[in-house]
Design a protein around this motif. Sequence first.
Motif, PDB file in Angstrom:
ATOM      1  N   HIS A 181      13.021  44.766 -27.076  1.00 20.88           N
ATOM      2  CA  HIS A 181      13.145  45.700 -25.950  1.00 20.88           C
ATOM      3  C   HIS A 181      12.271  46.903 -26.260  1.00 20.88           C
ATOM      4  O   HIS A 181      12.237  47.376 -27.395  1.00 20.88           O
ATOM      5  CB  HIS A 181      14.593  46.138 -25.769  1.00 20.88           C
ATOM      6  CG  HIS A 181      14.750  47.275 -24.804  1.00 20.88           C
ATOM      7  ND1 HIS A 181      14.732  47.097 -23.437  1.00 20.88           N
ATOM      8  CD2 HIS A 181      14.877  48.610 -25.018  1.00 20.88           C
ATOM      9  CE1 HIS A 181      14.861  48.277 -22.848  1.00 20.88           C
ATOM     10  NE2 HIS A 181      14.964  49.202 -23.784  1.00 20.88           N
ATOM     11  N   TYR A 182      11.568  47.390 -25.239  1.00 19.66           N
ATOM     12  CA  TYR A 182      10.680  48.534 -25.417  1.00 19.66           C
ATOM     13  C   TYR A 182      10.994  49.634 -24.410  1.00 19.66           C
ATOM     14  O   TYR A 182      11.363  49.356 -23.263  1.00 19.66           O
ATOM     15  CB  TYR A 182       9.223  48.113 -25.234  1.00 19.66           C
ATOM     16  CG  TYR A 182       8.749  47.114 -26.251  1.00 19.66           C
ATOM     17  CD1 TYR A 182       8.829  45.749 -26.010  1.00 19.66           C
ATOM     18  CD2 TYR A 182       8.226  47.539 -27.476  1.00 19.66           C
ATOM     19  CE1 TYR A 182       8.403  44.830 -26.955  1.00 19.66           C
ATOM     20  CE2 TYR A 182       7.799  46.630 -28.417  1.00 19.66           C
ATOM     21  CZ  TYR A 182       7.887  45.277 -28.156  1.00 19.66           C
ATOM     22  OH  TYR A 182       7.470  44.369 -29.096  1.00 19.66           O
ATOM     23  N   ALA A 183      10.799  50.861 -24.840  1.00 17.76           N
ATOM     24  CA  ALA A 183      10.857  51.971 -23.905  1.00 17.76           C
ATOM     25  C   ALA A 183       9.697  51.838 -22.919  1.00 17.76           C
ATOM     26  O   ALA A 183       8.616  51.346 -23.264  1.00 17.76           O
ATOM     27  CB  ALA A 183      10.746  53.291 -24.660  1.00 17.76           C
ATOM     28  N   ASP A 184       9.929  52.281 -21.698  1.00 17.98           N
ATOM     29  CA  ASP A 184       8.888  52.170 -20.674  1.00 17.98           C
ATOM     30  C   ASP A 184       7.590  52.846 -21.119  1.00 17.98           C
ATOM     31  O   ASP A 184       6.490  52.357 -20.822  1.00 17.98           O
ATOM     32  CB  ASP A 184       9.369  52.807 -19.370  1.00 17.98           C
ATOM     33  CG  ASP A 184      10.448  51.991 -18.683  1.00 17.98           C
ATOM     34  OD1 ASP A 184      11.143  52.550 -17.810  1.00 17.98           O
ATOM     35  OD2 ASP A 184      10.612  50.799 -19.026  1.00 17.98           O
ATOM     36  N   ALA A 185       7.724  53.958 -21.842  1.00 16.01           N
ATOM     37  CA  ALA A 185       6.544  54.734 -22.225  1.00 16.01           C
ATOM     38  C   ALA A 185       5.612  53.997 -23.176  1.00 16.01           C
ATOM     39  O   ALA A 185       4.429  54.346 -23.282  1.00 16.01           O
ATOM     40  CB  ALA A 185       6.983  56.055 -22.856  1.00 16.01           C
ATOM     41  N   VAL A 186       6.128  52.997 -23.884  1.00 15.65           N
ATOM     42  CA  VAL A 186       5.301  52.304 -24.884  1.00 15.65           C
ATOM     43  C   VAL A 186       5.098  50.829 -24.556  1.00 15.65           C
ATOM     44  O   VAL A 186       4.333  50.146 -25.233  1.00 15.65           O
ATOM     45  CB  VAL A 186       5.912  52.433 -26.296  1.00 15.65           C
ATOM     46  CG1 VAL A 186       6.188  53.894 -26.618  1.00 15.65           C
ATOM     47  CG2 VAL A 186       7.171  51.596 -26.440  1.00 15.65           C
ATOM     48  N   ASN A 187       5.774  50.338 -23.543  1.00 19.89           N
ATOM     49  CA  ASN A 187       5.694  48.909 -23.193  1.00 19.89           C
ATOM     50  C   ASN A 187       4.250  48.519 -22.892  1.00 19.89           C
ATOM     51  O   ASN A 187       3.564  49.180 -22.111  1.00 19.89           O
ATOM     52  CB  ASN A 187       6.592  48.640 -21.992  1.00 19.89           C
ATOM     53  CG  ASN A 187       6.906  47.172 -21.829  1.00 19.89           C
ATOM     54  OD1 ASN A 187       6.797  46.393 -22.774  1.00 19.89           O
ATOM     55  ND2 ASN A 187       7.322  46.780 -20.648  1.00 19.89           N
ATOM     56  N   GLY A 188       3.809  47.469 -23.546  1.00 15.30           N
ATOM     57  CA  GLY A 188       2.441  47.009 -23.370  1.00 15.30           C
ATOM     58  C   GLY A 188       1.464  47.584 -24.372  1.00 15.30           C
ATOM     59  O   GLY A 188       0.338  47.091 -24.509  1.00 15.30           O
ATOM     60  N   ARG A 189       1.872  48.611 -25.105  1.00 15.63           N
ATOM     61  CA  ARG A 189       1.008  49.235 -26.116  1.00 15.63           C
ATOM     62  C   ARG A 189       1.536  49.031 -27.537  1.00 15.63           C
ATOM     63  O   ARG A 189       0.759  48.943 -28.485  1.00 15.63           O
ATOM     64  CB  ARG A 189       0.867  50.732 -25.856  1.00 15.63           C
ATOM     65  CG  ARG A 189       0.257  51.088 -24.513  1.00 15.63           C
ATOM     66  CD  ARG A 189      -0.018  52.586 -24.396  1.00 15.63           C
ATOM     67  NE  ARG A 189       1.206  53.388 -24.450  1.00 15.63           N
ATOM     68  CZ  ARG A 189       1.430  54.343 -25.355  1.00 15.63           C
ATOM     69  NH1 ARG A 189       0.529  54.623 -26.265  1.00 15.63           N
ATOM     70  NH2 ARG A 189       2.570  55.037 -25.333  1.00 15.63           N
ATOM     71  N   PHE A 190       2.850  48.988 -27.666  1.00 17.68           N
ATOM     72  CA  PHE A 190       3.487  48.849 -28.984  1.00 17.68           C
ATOM     73  C   PHE A 190       4.109  47.459 -29.109  1.00 17.68           C
ATOM     74  O   PHE A 190       4.586  46.893 -28.122  1.00 17.68           O
ATOM     75  CB  PHE A 190       4.588  49.883 -29.160  1.00 17.68           C
ATOM     76  CG  PHE A 190       4.132  51.315 -29.280  1.00 17.68           C
ATOM     77  CD1 PHE A 190       2.816  51.687 -29.022  1.00 17.68           C
ATOM     78  CD2 PHE A 190       5.027  52.297 -29.656  1.00 17.68           C
ATOM     79  CE1 PHE A 190       2.396  53.002 -29.139  1.00 17.68           C
ATOM     80  CE2 PHE A 190       4.646  53.618 -29.778  1.00 17.68           C
ATOM     81  CZ  PHE A 190       3.317  53.969 -29.514  1.00 17.68           C
ATOM     82  N   THR A 191       4.141  46.957 -30.349  1.00 18.78           N
ATOM     83  CA  THR A 191       4.773  45.669 -30.629  1.00 18.78           C
ATOM     84  C   THR A 191       5.633  45.794 -31.877  1.00 18.78           C
ATOM     85  O   THR A 191       5.133  46.202 -32.937  1.00 18.78           O
ATOM     86  CB  THR A 191       3.733  44.572 -30.835  1.00 18.78           C
ATOM     87  OG1 THR A 191       2.901  44.467 -29.669  1.00 18.78           O
ATOM     88  CG2 THR A 191       4.421  43.229 -31.080  1.00 18.78           C
ATOM     89  N   ILE A 192       6.892  45.439 -31.742  1.00 23.22           N
ATOM     90  CA  ILE A 192       7.801  45.450 -32.887  1.00 23.22           C
ATOM     91  C   ILE A 192       7.939  44.028 -33.419  1.00 23.22           C
ATOM     92  O   ILE A 192       7.941  43.063 -32.649  1.00 23.22           O
ATOM     93  CB  ILE A 192       9.185  46.035 -32.501  1.00 23.22           C
ATOM     94  CG1 ILE A 192      10.050  46.245 -33.746  1.00 23.22           C
ATOM     95  CG2 ILE A 192       9.899  45.165 -31.474  1.00 23.22           C
ATOM     96  CD1 ILE A 192      11.342  47.005 -33.464  1.00 23.22           C
ATOM     97  N   SER A 193       8.033  43.907 -34.739  1.00 20.93           N
ATOM     98  CA  SER A 193       8.211  42.595 -35.353  1.00 20.93           C
ATOM     99  C   SER A 193       9.083  42.742 -36.590  1.00 20.93           C
ATOM    100  O   SER A 193       9.255  43.851 -37.112  1.00 20.93           O
ATOM    101  CB  SER A 193       6.863  41.981 -35.714  1.00 20.93           C
ATOM    102  OG  SER A 193       6.171  42.793 -36.645  1.00 20.93           O
TER     103      SER A 193
END
Length: 115
Positions: free
Chosen positions: A58-70
């Motif tokens: 799950h990503y915050a809207d502000a970072v969705n598409g730019r950040f990737t958690i693994s």
Amino acid sequence: QVQLVESGGGLVQPGGSLRLSCATSGFIFSSATMAWYRQAPGKQRELVARITNDGSTHYADAVNGRFTISRDNAKRTINLQMNSLKPEDTALYYCNAARWALVYWGQGTQVTVSA
């Protein structure tokens, strides 16, 4: 003793990339939900990204598409790949672990996005 140790922060120009890592010990990592939070000066701490024990993200809207958690359960680490960084991403980034009612925090790593 529970430990969460963040690394990888630094100074980067707008549009650049950074990769944060969090090394952990002292708790059952494989069953914990792991997350990255951040706190900018004068603002509340906010969720950046979360990954559950089964890999759901799950990503915050502000970072969705730019950040990737693994996560890597064998190494007990999580990572946050941050691309297309913006000045508003400047903050202290914290690693977080949650398992049942237990919540753990790291000390944070500073990310500064500036020209």
